[in-house]
Write a protein that holds these residues in place. Sequence first.
Motif, short mmCIF file in Angstrom:
data_model
loop_
_atom_site.label_atom_id
_atom_site.label_comp_id
_atom_site.label_asym_id
_atom_site.label_seq_id
_atom_site.Cartn_x
_atom_site.Cartn_y
_atom_site.Cartn_z
N ILE A 1 -10.08 31.37 35.81
CA ILE A 1 -10.07 31.77 37.22
C ILE A 1 -8.84 32.60 37.53
O ILE A 1 -7.72 32.24 37.15
N ASN A 2 -9.04 33.71 38.23
CA ASN A 2 -7.95 34.51 38.77
C ASN A 2 -8.15 34.62 40.28
O ASN A 2 -9.22 35.01 40.75
N LEU A 3 -7.11 34.26 41.03
CA LEU A 3 -7.18 34.28 42.48
C LEU A 3 -6.09 35.17 43.05
O LEU A 3 -4.93 35.10 42.62
N LEU B 1 -11.64 36.24 44.27
CA LEU B 1 -11.75 35.19 43.26
C LEU B 1 -12.59 35.72 42.10
O LEU B 1 -13.75 36.10 42.30
N LYS B 2 -12.01 35.75 40.92
CA LYS B 2 -12.70 36.26 39.74
C LYS B 2 -12.79 35.15 38.69
O LYS B 2 -11.89 34.32 38.58
N ASN B 3 -13.89 35.15 37.95
CA ASN B 3 -13.96 34.28 36.79
C ASN B 3 -14.18 35.12 35.54
O ASN B 3 -14.87 36.15 35.58
N ALA B 4 -13.58 34.69 34.46
CA ALA B 4 -13.77 35.37 33.18
C ALA B 4 -15.12 34.98 32.60
O ALA B 4 -15.64 33.90 32.87
N ALA B 5 -15.70 35.86 31.80
CA ALA B 5 -16.95 35.53 31.11
C ALA B 5 -16.69 34.41 30.11
O ALA B 5 -15.64 34.35 29.47
N ILE B 6 -17.64 33.49 30.01
CA ILE B 6 -17.48 32.39 29.06
C ILE B 6 -18.73 32.26 28.19
O ILE B 6 -19.83 32.60 28.60
N MET C 1 -15.93 37.18 43.74
CA MET C 1 -16.20 36.90 45.14
C MET C 1 -15.06 37.46 45.98
O MET C 1 -13.88 37.25 45.66
N ILE C 2 -15.41 38.20 47.05
CA ILE C 2 -14.41 38.82 47.92
C ILE C 2 -14.61 38.28 49.34
O ILE C 2 -15.72 38.28 49.87
N ILE C 3 -13.53 37.81 49.94
CA ILE C 3 -13.55 37.32 51.32
C ILE C 3 -12.55 38.14 52.13
O ILE C 3 -11.36 38.20 51.79
N ASN C 4 -13.03 38.76 53.21
CA ASN C 4 -12.16 39.51 54.12
C ASN C 4 -12.11 38.77 55.45
O ASN C 4 -13.15 38.44 56.03
N TYR C 5 -10.88 38.51 55.92
CA TYR C 5 -10.71 37.76 57.16
C TYR C 5 -9.69 38.45 58.05
O TYR C 5 -8.60 38.81 57.60
N ASP C 6 -10.07 38.64 59.32
CA ASP C 6 -9.18 39.23 60.31
C ASP C 6 -8.73 38.13 61.25
O ASP C 6 -9.52 37.62 62.04
N SER C 7 -7.45 37.74 61.16
CA SER C 7 -6.95 36.63 61.97
C SER C 7 -6.84 37.00 63.45
O SER C 7 -6.71 36.12 64.29
N ASN D 1 -18.56 38.38 50.11
CA ASN D 1 -19.42 39.10 49.18
C ASN D 1 -19.30 38.44 47.82
O ASN D 1 -18.22 38.42 47.23
N LEU D 2 -20.40 37.91 47.33
CA LEU D 2 -20.42 37.21 46.04
C LEU D 2 -21.48 37.82 45.15
O LEU D 2 -22.59 38.11 45.60
#
Length: 438
Positions: free
Chosen positions: A133-135, A149-154, A170-176, A184-185
């Motif tokens: 996992i890379n965050l 959030l990325k996962n490596a192939a296994i 997976m990409i999450i965009n948030y405007d506070s 987006n997944l």
Amino acid sequence: MKKKLLLAGILLVVGGTYTIASWQVGNQIEAGIDTNLKNVLAKIRAEYPDSHVYAELSDYQKGIFSSTVRLKVEFADYNDMNFDDIIKIHHGPFPLYSFTEGDFYPKLAVITYDLDKKYNEDLWEMAGNKPFINLSLTRYFDNTNKIVLKNAAIHKSEGSESIDLSANKMIINYDSTTGSLQTNLSINNFTLIKNNKKIELKDLSLISDSKQNSDNMKIVGKLVLNLGSLSISDDEYEVEKTFKINGLSINQDSLQNNNNISSNSSLLIDSIYFNKQNLGKFKANMDLGFVYDFNNTSEYTLKTNQLSFETMHGSLEADINMKMKTDNLFKNPFSFGSFNNYEFLQTRIELPYNALFSIIARCQNSEKTTISQEDIDQATYQTIPFISMMTARTPFIVIKNDENDFSKNVISSSIYYSPRENKLEINGKSYDPLEFGF
């Protein structure tokens, strides 16, 4: 010579300015990071007083272009979710990390974390001896945030068992400031083979978008999910059986206003296969309503606009229309299933013989690519005695006969029930609700 000196001077100024800017942003981050964490904890405890979460930062090591800090998070009720590791903070306004990702937009900072081997050695090895996992969390100057959030192939294979997972994101965009949230997944492939069973998923994508108005009381949301295919196979009994759906799509539009949630959802499955036989297409569209009060009574409504299974020989159809109220669902979850909680319940089912028997015939002859009239006649012959027995034993099922064509007969059921009215109608006839335990 003068041009080279001029170029060198420009590069020196730019490099010096970049270094100073990065250092200054690093100072801002160091000064505010502990305060921000305390604010987040305070907000969590205010909204979720029973959460019992604890977090602290320590061992802050500041560099020119990046810093590191140890983050410790503990959940009193969920010890397996505890976290204690080093995270890295890349200083803005132009973090070097962002350049490697092709992002040149100015930002305050990027926080990154790679899942350490100590948390799961098996995943580390399956990912090729690197983090599974890379965050990354990016904070922009305009109060917008992006989480990636990325996962490596296994891949792992032992004997007849194996697991394969593609590299996904997976990409999450948030405007506070505005409260808008976008997700987006995408998952390209997942395959699991275990105990003579195989599950394979391909081309999953999910996009969600919600917007909150200025008074924080209204939320408008949209969700779109698409799935290329999902298949489940089982060869436990030496003859492989495969169930597969192709072209699944879900669309949902929702509106939350205070404690009132309403939504419209549609679902389409382009084709459903059992082994080699295409059983048909499934369509659904429904309106859902939910007025919640976690301490008192909550209200639920459901109305289907379409619920059908389409085959080459006709469609199986159903309708549901209901409204119910329950006590505190979290304290008394079984109240949801009590008939006395319904304001009303109305259902309708229509199963034409030709469509139903063609599905049964296809399931019985699933190793063939087509079915004959003889196959359908055989399925009809085997099923009619069961239908006759059911209609004789219960008033919930009746047969609508077609005088000219037996195959156009329809298995039908319609129910209306209302505890308020003390009314129960089954296929147009009135009954005492107590007779059937309502």
